[in-house]
Design an enzyme around this catalytic site. Structure first.
Site, PDB file in Angstrom:
ATOM      1  CG  HIS A  70      94.908 121.862 -22.463  1.00 19.88           C
ATOM      2  ND1 HIS A  70      94.802 120.544 -22.867  1.00 19.88           N
ATOM      3  CD2 HIS A  70      96.209 122.035 -22.096  1.00 19.88           C
ATOM      4  CE1 HIS A  70      95.986 119.958 -22.756  1.00 19.88           C
ATOM      5  NE2 HIS A  70      96.858 120.844 -22.287  1.00 19.88           N
TER       6      HIS A  70
ATOM      7  CG  ASP B  43      91.936 120.609 -24.444  1.00 17.00           C
ATOM      8  OD1 ASP B  43      92.703 121.299 -25.141  1.00 17.00           O
ATOM      9  OD2 ASP B  43      92.337 119.832 -23.552  1.00 17.00           O
TER      10      ASP B  43
ATOM     11  CB  CYS C 292      99.398 118.961 -20.573  1.00 13.76           C
ATOM     12  SG  CYS C 292      99.930 119.788 -22.080  1.00 13.76           S
TER      13      CYS C 292
END
Length: 280
Positions: free
Chosen positions: A247, A214, A167
Site C-alpha cells: 500500500h 496491500d 489511499c
C-alpha cells in the site's frame, strides 16, 4: 541526492538538491525521512512509508475557504487535482507527485480536503481511526471540488481537468468519477474500495492502481471491483495490480532506498502520467 520526474513516457527531469527546501509551514524536522512509524499497541496498517525530504517547487495559496498547494508549468490549459491520503495535504511525498505532474505539463493543485482538520499521524492509536474518519468522509468533498474547479478554470485557464488520489484520496477519485460531470478522467491509486464498493457506473475513464501485497485492500476486493466494472461500466477503465508491491508504493516509497521496488514505482508513475495524457 537528485529527484527524478517522469516526463511523458520517455525522458526524465532531474530536480537538484537546492530545490529540496521545505515549503511554508513545513519544518525540516517534519520532512525527515521516516520509516514504519506506528503506534506500538495498535499499529496503523496504512504505513506512512518513506517521507521524502522534499519541500516542493510550488506555492501555498488560499482558495476561498481552502488552503492548497499549487505547482504550475509555463503554459497549459490542462490541470489535475491531487487528492491526498490520510496524512494530509502537507505530506512532502504528495507535493512531490504534484510537482511531477507540473513537470509533465499540468497545473497541479493539492487542496486540503480535510479543510483545516488535523491529518492522521502515524503515532495515533489505530483504535481511534474510525472515529477520526467520521468527519473526513471521502464521499463528501463535492463542495471543495467545485471551489477548486472554479479556481482552475477562472484563475489558471484550465479547460481540461482530471483528478488523481492516493489511499483515502483514491476512494475520493472513485466517488468523483461516479458523479462529477466536469472532470475528464481520474486515476485512483490504492483507493479504499470498501468506501464505494457497491457503485461502479463510472462517468469518466478511470485507471485503478493496486498493490499485490496491500494489507489494506485484499485482492478479493480488487477482483470483485473488476467484475462489477465489467458488468456496469460504459466508459473506458483499467485495473492494474503491481507485483510484490504494498500500500502506498507509488508515492510513499523512495526508489533510492527500495531498489527492488524501483521498476514498479517508476512503472506506476509512468502509467499514471500516460493515462492522464491519453484523456486530457
Amino acid at each position: 541526492m537528485s529527484w527524478h520526474f517522469l516526463w511523458g513516457s520517455h525522458s526524465v527531469v532531474t530536480v537538484h538538491p537546492e530545490l529540496l527546501r521545505p515549503a511554508p509551514g513545513i519544518s525540516h524536522a517534519s520532512c525527515a525521512t521516516v520509516s514504519h512509524m506506528a503506534n506500538e499497541s495498535r499499529p496503523c496498517p496504512c504505513d506512512i512509508g518513506d517521507r521524502f525530504d522534499y519541500g516542493g517547487r510550488g506555492q501555498e495559496v488560499q482558495v476561498e475557504h481552502i488552503k492548497a498547494y499549487v505547482c504550475k508549468p509555463a503554459s497549459t490549459d490542462k490541470a489535475v487535482i491531487v487528492i491526498h491520503d490520510i496524512f494530509g495535504w502537507q505530506l512532502p511525498n504528495t507535493r512531490y507527485m504534484a510537482d511531477m505532474l507540473a513537470a509533465n505539463g499540468y497545473v497541479a493543485i493539492c487542496p486540503d480536503f480535510f479543510v483545516g482538520q488535523e491529518a492522521w499521524k502515524p503515532s495515533n492509536d489505530w483504535a481511534t481511526f474510525d472515529e477520526w474518519l467520521k468527519t473526513r468522509n471521502a464521499g463528501k468533498i463535492d463542495k471543495e471540488v467545485d471551489v477548486i474547479l472554479k479556481y482552475l478554470s477562472e484563475q489558471c485557464g484550465a479547460k481540461k481537468i482530471g483528478v488523481i488520489g492516493f489511499c483515502w484520496g483514491g476512494a475520493a477519485v472513485q466517488h468523483l468519477m461516479l458523479k462529477n460531470p466536469h472532470l475528464k478522467t481520474g486515476v485512483s491509486l490504492y483507493g479504499v474500495i470498501r468506501f464505494f464498493e457497491d457503485r461502479s457506473s463510472l462517468l469518466h475513464p478511470t485507471f485503478f492502481i493496486f498493490a499485490e501485497k496491500d494489507d489494506h485492500i485484499p485482492l478479493e476486493q480488487v477482483t470483485l471491483l473488476e467484475q462489477k466494472l465489467k458488468q456496469n461500466c460504459k466508459v473506458d477503465y483499467k485495473v492494474k495490480i503491481y507485483p510484490g508491491q504494498t500500500h502506498g508504493f507509488v508515492h510513499r516509497k523512495r526508489e533510492d532506498i527500495n531498489p527492488q521496488d524501483k521498476p514498479y514505482i517508476e512503472e506506476g508513475r509512468k502509467d499514471m502520467i500516460n493515462w492522464l495524457n491519453k484523456y486530457l
